[in-house]
Design an enzyme around this catalytic site. Structure first.
Site, PDB file in Angstrom:
ATOM      1  N   ASN A 121       0.824  -1.209   0.000  1.00 20.12           N
ATOM      2  CA  ASN A 121       0.000   0.000   0.000  1.00 20.12           C
ATOM      3  C   ASN A 121       0.855   1.254   0.000  1.00 20.12           C
ATOM      4  OD1 ASN A 121      -1.947  -1.942   0.296  1.00 20.12           O
ATOM      5  ND2 ASN A 121      -2.805  -1.166   2.203  1.00 20.12           N
ATOM      6  N   THR A 166     -15.395  41.064 -27.891  1.00 17.04           N
ATOM      7  CA  THR A 166     -16.271  40.488 -26.869  1.00 17.04           C
ATOM      8  C   THR A 166     -17.475  39.914 -27.605  1.00 17.04           C
ATOM      9  OG1 THR A 166     -17.520  42.543 -26.494  1.00 17.04           O
ATOM     10  CG2 THR A 166     -15.563  42.174 -25.141  1.00 17.04           C
ATOM     11  N   HIS A 167     -17.913  38.727 -27.191  1.00 21.46           N
ATOM     12  CA  HIS A 167     -19.030  38.042 -27.850  1.00 21.46           C
ATOM     13  C   HIS A 167     -18.772  37.855 -29.348  1.00 21.46           C
ATOM     14  CE1 HIS A 167     -21.220  38.674 -24.108  1.00 21.46           C
ATOM     15  NE2 HIS A 167     -20.859  39.949 -24.176  1.00 21.46           N
ATOM     16  N   SER A 288      -4.836  18.724 -47.125  1.00 21.10           N
ATOM     17  CA  SER A 288      -5.970  17.878 -47.475  1.00 21.10           C
ATOM     18  C   SER A 288      -5.532  16.831 -48.488  1.00 21.10           C
ATOM     19  CB  SER A 288      -7.092  18.741 -48.068  1.00 21.10           C
ATOM     20  OG  SER A 288      -8.059  17.930 -48.700  1.00 21.10           O
ATOM     21  N   ASN A 296      -4.348  23.234 -43.170  1.00 19.50           N
ATOM     22  CA  ASN A 296      -5.185  23.078 -41.989  1.00 19.50           C
ATOM     23  C   ASN A 296      -4.427  23.377 -40.689  1.00 19.50           C
ATOM     24  OD1 ASN A 296      -7.318  22.221 -43.651  1.00 19.50           O
ATOM     25  ND2 ASN A 296      -6.585  20.108 -43.593  1.00 19.50           N
TER      26      ASN A 296
END
Length: 525
Positions: A121, A166-167, A288, A296
């Site tokens: 243990n 922002t957002h 690709s 990519n």
């Protein structure tokens, strides 16, 4: 008829049960557990065995001649590696095969003494802590390198104007350096979280025994020093029953990788043709199989995938322990080790990829500035100018600029097309009087670079503030790295001391080479 040879005494770790493990147990549990032990635990276990053996000798619990013979076999096994062990998957862990090897080499009378005063243990929790400690140190090295790269690049781009979002909408102009400094500060806090997880892990449970220490007069502080731990997990029950070291590391890693994935998302977005603000280096991109034009952002996608694994590992580590007894149980104490350590290794590699991709980015300042100029992100400064020059309340100024921006968009104009006359017209329509803001003041308000210069408040993107902040970040990083170097030095010195003490005990017993004990045991010259 020849005289029968005496049967060598045999010891077993399965004496409590009569039958061997079921094939399904071997396939699902024993086999993977032994494989994980070979992958992660062999070297840490060898150090633990040596430290425990040295302590048994120094405390007079086991005779030094017997310990010298045990140390010689351990040294020989350490040099040869796992291939010296005969693994039949009838035992559930690597330790069982190491002990069997020692007993078969020395006989049970001598070889069976190594396990005096300890349990699997505390041995296991100690070995897993050693592995976790090493991986956390490696991870901290990588995070430190990322911090350095982000700070260096922020220095280069203090005046590289870009839109702040922002957002996902244009908000206010910032610099790319300011964005990178925010990311560097996040990494600084991640470094702190990982350092705290390291401190939690850097405690020795060895000597906890099965759960209540031992009646032998062992010296737990000695073995902690020989293994380079900073301190003990003092209470034996705690040492074998609670794995908050693993849980805290999992939490710190999940937070780190979540933040990194957000940066990777921005880089991936700004790398698109639609934004065109950045370009990933070819070395961190893929192509690709069918579309020849594709380049990519494979590096960023890879980093985000590993971030998902880190979040999953945190869930697994916590779920495995949830609703288990606060005691030594496999699900709550052991099950989380391999998934978590695997993700730590993956994270170290993925973050190395992330650092290289960031360091080799091609930044496109002209595109960034153009987007900052045309995206109406300077509207806040325009409202501030009205407040300062005309004495209006901010809310009234906000109404005026909002109207001007709406009309500009409807007319297919950009922010740079807004004039003082436009402000006068909007103010007249809304509040019955013009503003009379000087043309030059309107021009400055619409210039993103001038916006940056005006943000001199503490923590703002003004170049003068950036210079101060960057200097402080460099100093803090140097201090953090020096602290980690001290920990590595302590561990290296402890390992050196351990090997020297083991060698001295063997030399005092007249064992000049590790393999000599094997020859002596088998009666060969």
């Amino acid at each position: 008829m020849s005289e029968e040879q005496p049967v060598a005494p045999v010891v077993s770790l399965r004496e409590r049960v009569k039958s061997p493990p079921a094939p399904a147990m071997v396939e699902s549990y024993f086999g993977p557990a032994v494989a994980a032990g070979i992958r992660f635990q062999f070297e840490p276990e060898m150090r633990i065995h040596m430290a425990h053996a040295v302590m048994l000798a120094e405390c007079g619990i086991v005779g030094k001649v017997d310990i010298a013979r045990i140390l010689a076999v351990l040294a020989d096994l350490q040099a040869t590696g796992v291939k010296a062990l005969t693994i039949d998957y009838q035992q559930e862990d690597l330790y069982s095969y190491i002990e069997r090897h020692i007993v078969e080499t020395l006989g049970p009378e001598t070889g069976g003494r190594l396990h005096t005063g300890r349990s699997r243990n505390d041995l296991h929790t100690t070995s897993w802590r050693l592995v976790l400690r090493g991986l956390l140190l490696d991870l901290l090295d990588v995070v430190g390198t990322i911090r350095r790269t982000l700070i260096d690049m922020a220095q280069q781009h203090v005046e590289t104007v870009m839109p702040g979002y922002t957002h996902s909408q244009h908000a206010q102009p910032i610099s790319f350096g300011y964005y990178l400094l925010a990311a560097a500060d996040l990494m600084e806090r991640d470094y702190g979280r990982l350092s705290h997880a390291l401190a939690c892990c850097d405690r020795s449970p060895l000597g906890s025994g099965a759960l209540s220490t031992t009646g032998f007069p062992i010296d737990r502080e000695m073995t902690a020093r020989l293994l380079g731990f900073s301190r003990l997990v003092e209470v034996g029950y705690d040492g074998v029953s609670i794995r908050d070291d693993l849980q805290e590391a999992a939490g710190a890693l999940a937070v780190l990788m979540t933040g990194i994935s957000r940066v990777a998302t921005d880089i991936q977005t700004w790398n698109t043709m639609e934004f065109g603000m950045l370009e990933l280096d070819d070395a961190y991109s893929s192509v690709s199989s069918i579309m020849p034009q594709k380049k990519n952002p494979q590096a960023m996608e890879h980093v985000k995938a590993v971030a998902a694994m880190a979040v999953g590992a945190l869930n697994m580590v916590l779920a495995a322990a949830k609703n288990t007894a606060l005691a030594d149980v496999n699900d709550g104490v052991t099950a989380g080790n391999v998934p978590m350590l695997d993700v730590l290794e993956r994270a170290c590699r993925a973050l190395t990829v992330f650092e290289g991709a960031i360091r080799t980015l091609t930044v496109k300042p002209d595109t960034m500035r153009h987007l900052a100029e045309t995206g109406f992100g300077t509207a806040t400064e325009l409202a501030d100018i009205i407040v300062r020059e005309a004495g209006m309340s901010f809310r009234m100024a906000h109404n005026i600029v909002g109207r001007v921006v709406r009309e500009a968009i409807e007319a297919h104009h950009t922010a740079m097309d807004i004039t003082s006359a436009d402000l006068d017209a909007a103010s007249q329509a809304l509040f019955g009087h013009p503003l009379g803001i000087p043309v030059e003041e309107v021009r400055k308000a619409l210039d993103p670079a001038e916006n940056l210069k005006s943000r001199t408040v503490t923590g703002g993107p003004a170049p003068v503030r950036m210079a101060e902040m960057l200097d402080r970040r460099r100093a803090m990083l140097d201090s953090d790295l020096a602290g980690m170097a001290d920990i590595r030095r302590r561990i290296a010195e402890a390992n050196h001391t351990l090997m020297e003490q083991a060698r001295r005990i063997m030399d005092d017993a007249g064992l000049q080479t590790p393999s000599q004990i094997v020859r002596e045991n088998h009666g060969t010259s």
